[in-house]
Write an enzyme that holds these catalytic residues in place. Structure first.
Site, mmCIF file in Angstrom:
data_model
loop_
_atom_site.group_PDB
_atom_site.id
_atom_site.type_symbol
_atom_site.label_atom_id
_atom_site.label_comp_id
_atom_site.label_asym_id
_atom_site.label_seq_id
_atom_site.Cartn_x
_atom_site.Cartn_y
_atom_site.Cartn_z
ATOM 1 N N PHE B 245 0.818 -1.221 0.000
ATOM 2 C CA PHE B 245 0.000 0.000 0.000
ATOM 3 C C PHE B 245 0.845 1.261 0.000
ATOM 4 O O PHE B 245 0.377 2.331 0.360
ATOM 5 C CB PHE B 245 -0.985 0.026 1.178
ATOM 6 C CG PHE B 245 -1.719 -1.268 1.384
ATOM 7 C CD1 PHE B 245 -2.525 -1.772 0.374
ATOM 8 C CD2 PHE B 245 -1.586 -1.999 2.554
ATOM 9 C CE1 PHE B 245 -3.197 -2.980 0.533
ATOM 10 C CE2 PHE B 245 -2.252 -3.198 2.727
ATOM 11 C CZ PHE B 245 -3.059 -3.694 1.711
ATOM 12 N N THR B 472 -0.930 -7.509 -5.863
ATOM 13 C CA THR B 472 -1.706 -6.876 -6.916
ATOM 14 C C THR B 472 -2.001 -7.815 -8.076
ATOM 15 O O THR B 472 -2.877 -7.534 -8.880
ATOM 16 C CB THR B 472 -0.920 -5.667 -7.446
ATOM 17 O OG1 THR B 472 0.450 -6.064 -7.536
ATOM 18 C CG2 THR B 472 -1.014 -4.503 -6.500
ATOM 19 N N ARG B 636 -7.290 -1.023 -20.962
ATOM 20 C CA ARG B 636 -7.489 -2.454 -21.122
ATOM 21 C C ARG B 636 -7.288 -3.167 -19.779
ATOM 22 O O ARG B 636 -6.339 -2.884 -19.049
ATOM 23 C CB ARG B 636 -6.494 -2.996 -22.138
ATOM 24 C CG ARG B 636 -6.762 -4.454 -22.487
ATOM 25 C CD ARG B 636 -5.555 -5.097 -23.087
ATOM 26 N NE ARG B 636 -5.251 -4.604 -24.430
ATOM 27 C CZ ARG B 636 -5.652 -5.212 -25.538
ATOM 28 N NH1 ARG B 636 -6.375 -6.299 -25.478
ATOM 29 N NH2 ARG B 636 -5.311 -4.735 -26.702
ATOM 30 N N ILE B 637 -8.193 -4.082 -19.492
ATOM 31 C CA ILE B 637 -8.103 -4.855 -18.262
ATOM 32 C C ILE B 637 -7.495 -6.203 -18.611
ATOM 33 O O ILE B 637 -8.110 -7.026 -19.285
ATOM 34 C CB ILE B 637 -9.503 -5.040 -17.624
ATOM 35 C CG1 ILE B 637 -10.184 -3.673 -17.424
ATOM 36 C CG2 ILE B 637 -9.399 -5.806 -16.303
ATOM 37 C CD1 ILE B 637 -9.404 -2.681 -16.595
ATOM 38 N N PRO B 640 -9.492 -9.514 -15.550
ATOM 39 C CA PRO B 640 -10.661 -8.972 -14.846
ATOM 40 C C PRO B 640 -10.799 -9.505 -13.421
ATOM 41 O O PRO B 640 -11.381 -8.837 -12.567
ATOM 42 C CB PRO B 640 -11.844 -9.444 -15.704
ATOM 43 C CG PRO B 640 -11.268 -9.729 -17.041
ATOM 44 C CD PRO B 640 -9.847 -10.166 -16.812
ATOM 45 N N LYS B 641 -10.241 -10.668 -13.162
ATOM 46 C CA LYS B 641 -10.402 -11.249 -11.827
ATOM 47 C C LYS B 641 -9.529 -10.512 -10.806
ATOM 48 O O LYS B 641 -10.019 -10.050 -9.777
ATOM 49 C CB LYS B 641 -10.043 -12.733 -11.875
ATOM 50 C CG LYS B 641 -10.462 -13.482 -10.640
ATOM 51 C CD LYS B 641 -10.356 -14.980 -10.869
ATOM 52 C CE LYS B 641 -10.777 -15.736 -9.614
ATOM 53 N NZ LYS B 641 -10.728 -17.179 -9.823
ATOM 54 N N LYS B 709 -3.911 1.199 -18.236
ATOM 55 C CA LYS B 709 -3.741 2.425 -17.447
ATOM 56 C C LYS B 709 -3.403 2.161 -15.974
ATOM 57 O O LYS B 709 -3.024 3.069 -15.266
ATOM 58 C CB LYS B 709 -5.013 3.262 -17.537
ATOM 59 C CG LYS B 709 -5.207 3.932 -18.903
ATOM 60 C CD LYS B 709 -6.396 4.856 -18.866
ATOM 61 C CE LYS B 709 -6.528 5.640 -20.170
ATOM 62 N NZ LYS B 709 -7.759 6.458 -20.148
ATOM 63 N N GLY B 712 -4.508 -0.060 -9.465
ATOM 64 C CA GLY B 712 -4.323 -0.356 -8.048
ATOM 65 C C GLY B 712 -4.863 0.737 -7.153
ATOM 66 O O GLY B 712 -5.053 0.538 -5.958
ATOM 67 N N GLU B 713 -5.064 1.909 -7.715
ATOM 68 C CA GLU B 713 -5.403 3.042 -6.864
ATOM 69 C C GLU B 713 -6.698 3.751 -7.235
ATOM 70 O O GLU B 713 -7.427 4.224 -6.368
ATOM 71 C CB GLU B 713 -4.215 4.020 -6.869
ATOM 72 C CG GLU B 713 -3.031 3.324 -6.241
ATOM 73 C CD GLU B 713 -1.690 4.011 -6.408
ATOM 74 O OE1 GLU B 713 -1.219 4.572 -5.418
ATOM 75 O OE2 GLU B 713 -1.123 3.962 -7.503
#
Ligand SMILES: Cc1cc2nc3c(=O)[nH]c(=O)nc-3n(C[C@H](O)[C@H](O)[C@H](O)COP(=O)(O)OP(=O)(O)OC[C@H]3O[C@@H](n4cnc5c(N)ncnc54)[C@H](O)[C@@H]3O)c2cc1C
Ligand code: SF4
Lengths: 341, 746
Positions: B245, B472, B636-637, B640-641, B709, B712-713
């Site tokens: 974090f 992550t 783009r992901i 997704p999980k 992009k 995580g935040e």
């Protein structure tokens, strides 16, 4: 943490003798509080006397129609004991409102009574604390005292007793059974924990070396109308800001018997018999509840960051009495826990 | 290289999951190297003053105690501040543990006791006699606003906020106005795994350093410079990190102390911090904010003023972008921004998940709600009317921005159109129901990174980069990217990270790992592709004789001719035919570095919109967040999980900072008093209910070839404000000082 020795005591009298013979020794139940305090160097026993072999872990019917809880019965076994669930549901609720399943599996009933305050300063050797080091001063006064007392505090200490279970035990008028160097005796629950006065280092009225062997619940369990309401900073796994244990007997909407005790507000579970008297003989209405709540908090004094607890306690009392009367309510905010599909 | 989608974009379970569940994943404090010594840190009880005496003799007399390190006996180490600066250090003069008798913050490490066992070290530390001379300390930010100053650039990447237009005029042009102060208190990251370093002494100053960190190379540089070690001597390994974090962005005290003790005693040494000591270093700084907004008749913003004052230490200027977002997120000509720091006797604050933006979005997004009410508009409609189609702060077009879809899809899923605006107007039985919203913006960042790929004769691809996985999902998505790029089954790919022997990668932070390391992996794979093609040509494979790299594709474990897919060669066969055990390729840092210095052509950002339902007991004022929909536009992901997990965690963080999280300092002692998990409250399962995560479609060819992009935040932004806004909608009470604890609602 200092180095220490450990031995399981084989029998009650041996445990008591061992304790008397070894200055610096301490009893250990589940260790969920004592070991934490040792890690913080708040407690530094040189010898631990294990109690698990004393045969004090059973829960049995007592001769007067009540229930006897062995001092080493775990909080979990106590809460889920069929007789407790059926006859003392207030106690079941109070225990389950405390700590977490893992802790309740380890914690013993005797240890629960003896657990020490969660005052931040008591836990931190860098700050003065009269309870930890008599005469050093009370850092909570004028400091961060969100979880501190609004009733019965003294100029030496404003700590609270953190237990949930004990609030129910106070309301139910349990009796504490102890064995000590001078033999056995019983202590009424209201006399067990004490107010800090000018000796906050003493949490209770046990004499040196005395061992809790059990708790007696009287026959009357108020299984029809009761409520344990706990308000805290998150929905589970937090100590009470304010909790209320209440039990009623009702006859056609009139209160014929009442018990009312608060947690998180004083150095001991705070039972108010005057408030109970104000309830008895009255209709179970919001007005009656408010009158009782006003009585409980009449002498309350905030310490700064805990001022809100006075108002919160009043509202909690009214709500708990309403829940105990109606018994068809969301019992407490645990109900949200199950609302997930 | 065009991407197919065998793996990219497909929900993929964590590759490191089984190792974590089975306990085979080892963390820094779990490397039980032979002959290990244990160090325990002694922390200062005072916030300011100096050590006048240390009586180590009784401790040293205990059998099994090896040494007590303090400023009295630390050998002469690197002298210049520069040597103590890590990659993430802000401007100023970094704190040097055990350097001087001066105490500069409460819980400052003042000594390290090293012994044969952990228990002995801990006990010995508890009886070490240290005398202090106390001085008056200053830790209360509200008392030091007047001394606040405008920080310079200091930290890499920090840009002072830029005002534009004329706020005064914009304020006057407005017909509706709001203006208020907002605040939140210090927060500590408190990852589950406590900071620990195990230093394995391999002889002759050669060390294997198992460190809890978010960047192995950052830790390595730090100890190399301070202790004069070579790269070879200071190998840092960090394969698993139990949460970061941001707390692991800078090397923590225990790294310095463990390396010091190991070099001095010529032994392997482990130092772990206690949970209480986890409050002895960086934290999200307490920040006081002021926001003023004005709108014209049609609800368009005519002026935005956002000013913040944050705490920092006496020795470093920790800066973060708190107010800058307010000049980007909404369309407005007149924006006045200000950011100041005030020096206090505390440790330097530290980036904490969505640093700056998480704080700034609390003030901005509550103010936007207040403004919507003052302008008589629905909060969502108000935001849509002020939608920014062009980044006015950077004066650049967006590379892509689909926040509109976040608004639309989030609102639809939530059922926002059913909301009645009047506070207290919605009920569920006896409970007050409140619906609130918020959102935010976060940089889509990329850093230069290196990756190496190595294909062996069995057709197994090993991909390596000295990056990190703080939970992550780095292990997983890098494996996906490599498998996709080389057309290999995912089982045929192994990704290794967390070791300074591997190609260099930046610290894991800023949500840039997926983009940075992902791009590096992709580039390395492209290079490998070229080599494989060359190998095919060397083998005189007729189909590939004149083929260019663009003429081939990698799929099904083969290289195939695009124009005739039947013309294929198995990758494994290419390696076997090469006569080498493997074919390897590595990307170059150059393109990444060039990208960094080129003036940007686009504004590159991720966005989100979050919708929150609370239920409030009207008498007891207990609050429950019963429903959250978080719609995220982050390019783009890849997975997704794991992406959804990141956003779920972000929402929990947002609820936490809205309702619970606060490091409470007693200013008389200058000390955080709730320094444990029992009293530093974060949500438990019972506090968390339904959370829906939506990833809206967003294609972006400009951010990086993968179109990532980072997320995580971004999911954290606006959540706390949305909760506070929902509470206002439920109760009519506007709380601007977070967390919104029960006492503020009674
Ligand atoms: C994180 C956390 C959260 C918690 N939350 C709650 C909560 O919400 N509500 C709540 O009520 N409690 C809570 N608890 C406290 C928990 O209930 C107590 O720690 C537990 O009941 C203590 O029992 P034990 O058997 O483990 O006691 P121990 O730790 O073994 O002993 C505690 C003390 O009692 C003494 N002792 C033990 N047994 C005897 C005996 N038979 N006779 C005389 N002395 C004895 C010991 O010497 C020691 O001084 C929490 C604890 C933790 C760690
Ligand atoms: S309230 Fe009691 S326990 Fe807390 S600091 Fe004061 S004396 Fe110590």
């Amino acid at each position: 943490m200092n180095s220490f020795t450990f031995a399981q005591a084989p029998a009650i009298d041996a445990a008591v003798r061992e304790k008397a013979g070894q200055p610096g020794s301490a009893y250990i139940g589940g260790g969920t509080n004592l070991v934490d305090l040792m890690k913080e160097n708040v407690e530094r026993p040189t010898h631990l006397i294990g109690l698990k072999k004393l045969g004090l872990d059973s829960i049995t019917a007592s001769a007067d129609g009540g229930l006897r809880l062995g001092a080493l019965a775990t909080n979990a076994d106590t809460a889920w004991h069929p007789e407790v669930e059926k006859r003392y549901p207030l106690l079941n609720q109070a225990i389950l409102a405390g700590a977490s399943p893992q802790l309740r599996n380890m914690a013993t009933d005797g240890g629960n009574l003896m657990q020490r305050t969660r005052c931040y300063y008591f836990y931190d050797l860098a700050t003065p604390c009269n309870k930890r080091e008599p005469g050093s001063g009370c850092s909570a006064i004028g400091g961060y005292n969100r979880i501190h007392a609004i009733l019965g505090a003294s100029e030496a200490c404003i700590a609270t007793h953190p237990s949930d279970m004990c609030v129910a035990l106070a309301a139910l008028e349990a009796t504490v059974r102890v064995s000590g160097p001078n033999g056995e005796r019983t202590i009424a629950f209201e006399d067990f924990h004490r107010l800090p006065g000018d000796s906050p280092e003493r949490d209770n009225t046990l004499e040196p070396g005395e061992l809790i062997t059990g708790l007696d619940l009287p026959a009357k369990g108020f299984e029809k109308n009761y409520s344990y309401l706990k308000l805290r900073d998150r929905t589970s796994y937090a100590f009470a800001l304010v909790s209320v244990a209440t039990a009623l007997e009702l006859d056609g909407g009139i209160i014929t018997d009442a018990r009312l005790a608060l947690g998180g507000v004083a150095h001991k579970p705070w039972r108010d018999k005057t408030a109970e008297a104000l309830l008895i003989g009255q209709p179970a209405t919001a007005d009656t509840f408010r009158t009782a709540a006003a009585q409980v908090l009449a002498g309350a004094k905030g310490q700064g960051t805990n001022n809100f607890k006075i108002e919160l306690a009043k509202r909690a009392i009214v709500r708990a009495l309403k829940q105990a009367t109606e018994m068809n309510q969301v019992v407490d905010d645990n109900a949200f826990q199950n609302s997930n599909p | 290289m065009t991407l197919q989608t065998d793996y990219i974009g497909k929900p993929t379970s964590r590759i490191d999951g089984p190792a974590k569940v089975l306990g085979t994943a080892k963390y820094a404090a779990e490397f039980n190297v032979p002959n290990l010594l244990y160090g325990h840190v002694v922390s200062s009880p005072i916030a300011k003053g100096k050590i006048t005496k240390i009586n180590a003799d009784p401790v040293l007399a205990l059998p099994g105690v090896h040494q007590v390190f303090s400023h009295e006996n630390v050998p002469s180490l690197a002298w210049l501040d520069r040597s103590y600066k890590d990659d993430v250090a802000p401007g100023g003069s970094p704190f040097r543990p055990l350097h001087k008798p001066e105490i500069r913050f409460s819980q400052q490490p003042v000594a390290l006791v090293v012994a044969d066992t952990f228990e002995l070290a801990r006990y010995a530390a508890s009886i070490l006699e240290i005398e202090y001379e106390e001085e008056a300390h200053e830790t209360e930010l509200t008392q030091h606003i007047d001394e606040a100053f405008e920080p310079g650039r200091g930290k890499t990447g920090y840009q002072p906020p830029k005002s534009r237009g004329n706020f005064g005029r914009g304020w006057e042009q407005g017909v509706a106005h709001v203006e208020a102060n907002y605040s939140h208190h210090a927060q500590h990251h408190n990852p589950m795994e406590m900071f620990a370093t195990t230093v394995e002494w391999l002889g002759d100053k050669k060390l294997n350093v198992y460190d809890k960190t978010q960047g192995a190379f950052n830790s390595q540089q730090y100890i190399m410079k301070i202790f004069g070690l070579s790269k070879d001597e200071a190998r840092v390994i960090s394969k698993y990190t139990g949460g970061g974090f941001g707390s692991g962005l800078r090397p923590q005290h225990q790294l310095f102390l463990a390396v010091l003790a190991s070099l001095e005693l010529q032994r392997s040494v482990r130092v772990s911090l206690t949970r209480q000591q986890m409050f002895s270093f960086g934290h999200r700084p307490e920040t006081l904010q002021h926001v003023a907004l004005a709108t014209a008749e049609d609800g368009s913003l005519t002026g935005i003023n956002h000013f913040a004052v944050a705490e920092t230490s006496q020795f470093e200027d920790f800066t973060e972008n708190v107010v800058g977002w307010s000049g980007t997120l909404y369309d407005c000509k007149n924006v006045k921004l200000g950011y100041r720091l005030s020096k206090l006797d505390v440790y330097t604050p530290l980036d904490m998940r969505a640093p700056g933006a998480a704080s700034g979005s609390i003030a901005l997004e509550i103010a936007m709600d207040e403004m919507a009410y003052a302008a008589g508009l629905d909060p969502l409609e108000f935001r849509i009317r002020n939608y920014s189609d062009f980044d006015q702060a950077q004066n650049l077009p967006y590379s892509s921005k689909n926040l509109r879809a976040c608004y639309r899809e989030g609102a639809a899923k939530f059922g926002w159109d059913q909301r009645t605006p009047e506070p207290g107007s919605m009920r569920d039985g006896n409970l007050l129901v409140g619906w609130g919203m918020g959102g935010g913006i976060w940089d889509a960042q990329k850093q230069p990174a290196l990756a190496k790929v190595s294909l062996d004769a069995d057709g197994h691809l090993t991909v390596s980069s000295g990056s990190n996985d703080i939970g992550t999902g780095t292990y997983t998505i890098m494996t996906q990217i490599a498998a996709e790029s080389m057309g290999l089954p995912i089982e045929a790919v192994t990704f290794v990270l967390g070791d300074t022997e591997l190609p260099e990668a930046p610290v894991q932070g800023g949500s840039w790992t997926a983009a940075s390391v992902g791009t590096a992996v992709q580039e390395a794979c492209a290079k490998l592709g070229e080599q494989l093609l060359k190998q095919a040509q060397k083998m005189d494979h007729p189909a590939f004789k004149d083929a260019k790299i663009d003429d081939v594709q990698f799929a099904n474990g083969q290289m195939r001719l695009r124009s005739d897919l039947t013309q294929a060669v198995v990758l494994r066969d290419l390696v076997q035919a090469s006569g080498e055990p493997k074919i390897e390729a590595q990307n170059s840092k150059l393109p990444g570095m060039v990208d960094m210095i080129k003036p940007p052509k686009y504004s590159m950002h991720a966005h989100n919109a979050v919708f929150v339902e609370v239920k409030v007991d009207p008498d007891l004022m207990t609050v429950h967040v019963t429903r959250v929909v978080n719609a995220v536009a982050a390019g783009r992901i890849i997975n997704p999980k794991t992406a959804r997990s990141q956003v779920l965690g972000s929402v929990v963080w947002g609820i936490s900072s809205a309702l619970m999280e606060e490091s409470v300092m007693d200013h008389r002692f200058g000390r955080f008093m709730n320094h444990n998990y029992a009293e530093y409250h974060i949500p438990v399962n019972a506090d968390i209910h339904n959370i829906d995560v939506i990833f809206v479609h967003e294609e972006d060819a400009e951010v990086n070839p993968l179109g990532i992009k980072g997320l995580g935040e971004v999911g954290l932004l606006g959540v706390a404000a949305a909760v506070a806004n929902a509470i206002y909608h439920a109760t009519g009470k506007r709380v601007r000082d977070l967390p919104v604890t029960i006492d503020k609602l009674l």
